[in-house]
Design an enzyme around this catalytic site. Structure first.
Site, PDB file in Angstrom:
ATOM      1  N   ARG A  69       5.462 -12.730   9.573  1.00 21.76           N
ATOM      2  CA  ARG A  69       6.113 -11.471   9.223  1.00 21.76           C
ATOM      3  C   ARG A  69       7.421 -11.347   9.975  1.00 21.76           C
ATOM      4  O   ARG A  69       7.645 -12.009  10.987  1.00 21.76           O
ATOM      5  CB  ARG A  69       5.194 -10.288   9.496  1.00 21.76           C
ATOM      6  N   GLU A 115       0.869  -1.162   0.000  1.00 22.36           N
ATOM      7  CA  GLU A 115       0.000   0.000   0.000  1.00 22.36           C
ATOM      8  C   GLU A 115       0.917   1.226   0.000  1.00 22.36           C
ATOM      9  O   GLU A 115       1.818   1.321   0.836  1.00 22.36           O
ATOM     10  CB  GLU A 115      -0.887   0.006   1.260  1.00 22.36           C
ATOM     11  N   LYS A 153       4.678   0.809   8.900  1.00 21.52           N
ATOM     12  CA  LYS A 153       4.758   2.110   8.228  1.00 21.52           C
ATOM     13  C   LYS A 153       4.109   3.194   9.076  1.00 21.52           C
ATOM     14  O   LYS A 153       4.564   4.325   9.096  1.00 21.52           O
ATOM     15  CB  LYS A 153       4.085   2.017   6.857  1.00 21.52           C
TER      16      LYS A 153
HETATM   17  P1  ATP Z   1       2.803  -2.049   7.547  1.00 24.54           P
HETATM   18  O1  ATP Z   1       2.068  -2.495   8.759  1.00 24.54           O
HETATM   19  O2  ATP Z   1       4.251  -1.811   7.768  1.00 24.54           O
HETATM   20  O3  ATP Z   1       2.133  -0.922   6.830  1.00 24.54           O
HETATM   21  P2  ATP Z   1       1.609  -3.772   5.727  1.00 24.54           P
HETATM   22  O4  ATP Z   1       1.548  -5.240   5.778  1.00 24.54           O
HETATM   23  O5  ATP Z   1       0.376  -3.014   5.977  1.00 24.54           O
HETATM   24  O6  ATP Z   1       2.781  -3.314   6.617  1.00 24.54           O
HETATM   25  P3  ATP Z   1       1.717  -3.493   2.940  1.00 24.54           P
HETATM   26  O7  ATP Z   1       2.137  -2.338   2.150  1.00 24.54           O
HETATM   27  O8  ATP Z   1       0.296  -3.868   2.917  1.00 24.54           O
HETATM   28  O9  ATP Z   1       2.206  -3.259   4.393  1.00 24.54           O
HETATM   29  O10 ATP Z   1       2.615  -4.760   2.630  1.00 24.54           O
HETATM   30  C1  ATP Z   1       2.977  -5.223   1.359  1.00 24.54           C
HETATM   31  C2  ATP Z   1       3.424  -6.645   1.504  1.00 24.54           C
HETATM   32  O11 ATP Z   1       4.537  -6.731   2.385  1.00 24.54           O
HETATM   33  C3  ATP Z   1       2.331  -7.491   2.089  1.00 24.54           C
HETATM   34  O12 ATP Z   1       2.212  -8.662   1.302  1.00 24.54           O
HETATM   35  C4  ATP Z   1       2.789  -7.791   3.479  1.00 24.54           C
HETATM   36  O13 ATP Z   1       2.360  -9.044   3.885  1.00 24.54           O
HETATM   37  C5  ATP Z   1       4.305  -7.714   3.354  1.00 24.54           C
HETATM   38  N1  ATP Z   1       4.904  -7.313   4.632  1.00 24.54           N
HETATM   39  C6  ATP Z   1       4.688  -6.168   5.304  1.00 24.54           C
HETATM   40  N2  ATP Z   1       5.364  -6.160   6.467  1.00 24.54           N
HETATM   41  C7  ATP Z   1       6.040  -7.325   6.526  1.00 24.54           C
HETATM   42  C8  ATP Z   1       6.918  -7.917   7.484  1.00 24.54           C
HETATM   43  N3  ATP Z   1       7.248  -7.316   8.615  1.00 24.54           N
HETATM   44  N4  ATP Z   1       7.428  -9.135   7.201  1.00 24.54           N
HETATM   45  C9  ATP Z   1       7.115  -9.753   6.065  1.00 24.54           C
HETATM   46  N5  ATP Z   1       6.301  -9.262   5.124  1.00 24.54           N
HETATM   47  C10 ATP Z   1       5.754  -8.060   5.352  1.00 24.54           C
HETATM   48 MG    MG Z   2      -1.078  -1.896   5.538  1.00 22.08          MG
END
Ligand code: ATP
Ligand code: MG
Length: 549
Positions: A258, A33, A268
């Site tokens: 994760r 995102e 983020k």
């Molecule tokens: P954040 O909470 O940091 O915003 P998110 O999962 O909401 O993380 P996205 O932009 O939706 O962030 O993530 C894109 C991809 O990265 C998703 O497929 C998510 O599963 C993966 N991802 C995000 N954070 C991690 C992590 N700590 N370890 C492994 N994969 C991750």
């Molecule tokens: Mg997110």
């Protein structure tokens, strides 16, 4: 070619699906995102998705999951593209989920027509209250059984902008008694009068993640949709959407743990708070676990990729020690960098028996383990700087560096012996006086006597002033769940020191990396370095207590 991803349960699923002919080709996607910069956790997902597809000659899309207009921004889109490329990956196609808004809308109309979705006028709070919990089943909305025509009409009017935010939502009609709360008539569309970074003001209704994501995957014919563990309970809904929206392609959602890391916040939202609260200077502050921050700190794509492979892919969450990441950058830089001399806290040494006005040029090999890196020229004359900590007037036992009467080796140069300590009126050491032994020149094979200490040094006349930035962890606590992580900020995470480096390093460019003897690996900072002054970020010190088994 680098090593492949070690065997793991997702790779096994892929192998099986290829062997049984379920799929001819693997298609994965990385779906961030665009609401912030990518972090090291995203790198884990990137490496997994791209390398898995690569290994089996498949493809990977980069897809911006931009279904929430309020938090998203093109600055983030640009940074994400840059970071994925920098990590060394090429996507097959670049997509925006927002490009599928029309199709998502049409599929929602289909759901309404099938009696599988309805417009609900309860407030968000009422919906939450009536959803029930783990022990209590939910209550049906009074709008649940309104006619298809009525819902179709209201949904169209929602799209036209006739209602305020929060006034109405579209809900999937599934099962208010389901043990899985995600299946209790989840909201699939909401009203948001907000300008979207990609579609502008075209839409004022936006699909929810759980509805949008499976459709995005299916449109792109993704075979394996890899996501993090917290979506495990959402999988039945994912499958329901694919099925009821009558998508042709049937992607399979697979969850993995994760990445969490000690002394690191990995979301983020929290990282944005650090930027907004000016705890750090930007998303690419070298203390940030963002890809941009790690790059500026001096991490290499190779080190990050090796780390991501090594931590593996598991089904249970755990926390990785940040020292493991440090291990991989040391391994990567050790054979690649020149070992040079920098003085962080200078102390002047006058070599009293060295001829005044004379300078000799010594030859210094750049990396003893890698002759390909060649050598450089090193001026030596009567006055040099050494590290303050390399001299003690009254040393403890087993101190092998410089002290009155003791002899040490100067790296690449001569043995020197300390004869005199010059102090000011308050007793502070101003400089020390030594003599050198011309017989002991480095490289001449002199071995008449041994000394225990070897010091690094820089010639005073030609020393180049430089700034060194030394880092400690930004976060003191390990617990990611700690809501008040802003109170866990390390007040000493950055130390700025003015010192000196060898003249050969004048030629260093932003992002060049070096090993400074004894001090660790450093990167030339691309933001703060100017024509007048080189600024170095310490990437990592030379040693840690962590051993990779
Ligand atoms: P954040 O909470 O940091 O915003 P998110 O999962 O909401 O993380 P996205 O932009 O939706 O962030 O993530 C894109 C991809 O990265 C998703 O497929 C998510 O599963 C993966 N991802 C995000 N954070 C991690 C992590 N700590 N370890 C492994 N994969 C991750
Ligand atoms: Mg997110």
């Amino acid at each position: 070619m680098e090593a492949k991803i070690p065997s793991n349960f997702i790779k096994n699923i892929v192998i099986e699906d290829l062997q049984t002919g379920k799929h001819k080709e693997i298609i994965t996607r990385f779906p961030p995102e665009p609401n912030g910069y990518l972090h090291i956790g995203h790198a884990k997902s990137i490496v997994l998705n791209f390398e898995l597809a690569d290994e089996f000659k498949g493809r990977t899309n980069l897809r911006f999951d931009d279904t929430n207009p309020v938090k998203e921004d093109t600055e983030y889109v640009d940074s994400i593209e840059e970071d994925v490329k920098w990590l060394g990956f090429d996507w097959e196609n670049l997509y925006f989920a927002s490009d599928y808004f029309e199709e998502m809308y049409q599929r929602a109309v289909l759901l309404i027509k099938k009696g599988k979705a309805y417009v609900c006028e309860l407030s968000p709070e009422e919906i939450r209250q009536m959803r029930g919990n783990l022990t209590e089943s939910g209550k049906e909305s009074p709008y649940r059984n309104r006619s298809v025509e009525e819902s179709l009409n209201l949904f169209e009017r929602m799209r036209k902008g006739e209602f305020q935010d929060g006034e109405k939502v579209l809900r999937a009609k599934i099962d208010m008694t389901s043990p899985n709360i995600n299946m209790r008539d989840p909201i699939i569309y909401r009203i948001a009068h907000a300008t979207h970074h990609n579609t502008g003001d075209k839409w004022c209704i936006y699909p929810m993640y759980d509805y949008a994501h499976p459709i995005e995957d299916a449109i792109e014919a993704i075979t394996h949709s890899i996501c993090t563990l917290e979506f495990e309970d959402h999988r039945p809904l994912y499958d329901w959407v694919i099925q009821e929206c009558e998508m042709e392609s049937q992607p399979r959602q697979i969850e993995f743990a994760r990445l969490n890391m000690t002394n690191t916040v990995m979301s983020k939202r929290k990282l944005k708070l650090l930027v907004d609260e000016k705890v750090v200077d930007a998303w690419d502050d070298p203390r940030m676990p963002t890809i941009a921050g790690l790059r500026r700190r001096g991490y290499t794509p190779e080190a990050i990729r090796s780390f991501c492979r090594e931590i593996g892919v598991a089904k249970t969450n755990s926390t990785v020690d940040v020292q493991m990441l440090e291990h991989f950058i040391r391994e990567d830089l050790k054979p690649k960098t020149s070992n040079v001399m920098g003085i962080l806290r200078p102390l002047k040494v006058v070599i009293t028996n060295y001829p005044e006005g004379q300078t000799e040029i010594l030859d210094a090999e750049n990396n003893a383990d890698n002759p390909e890196l060649g050598s450089r020229q090193l001026p030596f004359s009567r006055e040099i700087y050494i590290e303050q900590e390399d001299f003690m007037e009254n040393p403890p036992n087993k101190y092998y560096r410089l002290f009155p009467g003791n002899e040490v080796r100067l790296k690449f140069a001569y043995f020197i012996k300390c004869n005199e300590v010059i102090k000011d009126a308050e007793g502070n050491v101003l400089e020390i006086h030594c003599t050198y032994d011309p017989e002991t020149k480095s490289g001449t094979g002199f071995n008449a006597r041994k000394v225990k200490g070897t010091l690094h040094w820089v010639d005073v006349k030609q020393a180049v002033p430089a700034e060194f930035r030394l880092y400690e962890p930004l976060i003191l606590a390990d617990d990611e769940s700690d809501r008040n992580f802003l109170e866990q900020i390390n007040p000493n995470s950055l130390e700025i020191i003015q010192g000196y480096i060898e003249p050969a390093m004048r030629a260093a460019k932003p992002q060049d990396k070096f090993q400074f003897m004894r001090h660790g690996y450093f990167n030339v900072d691309p933001k703060y370095t100017t024509k007048e002054k080189l600024v170095f970020n310490r990437i990592v010190s030379l040693k840690s207590s962590f051993e990779i088994k």
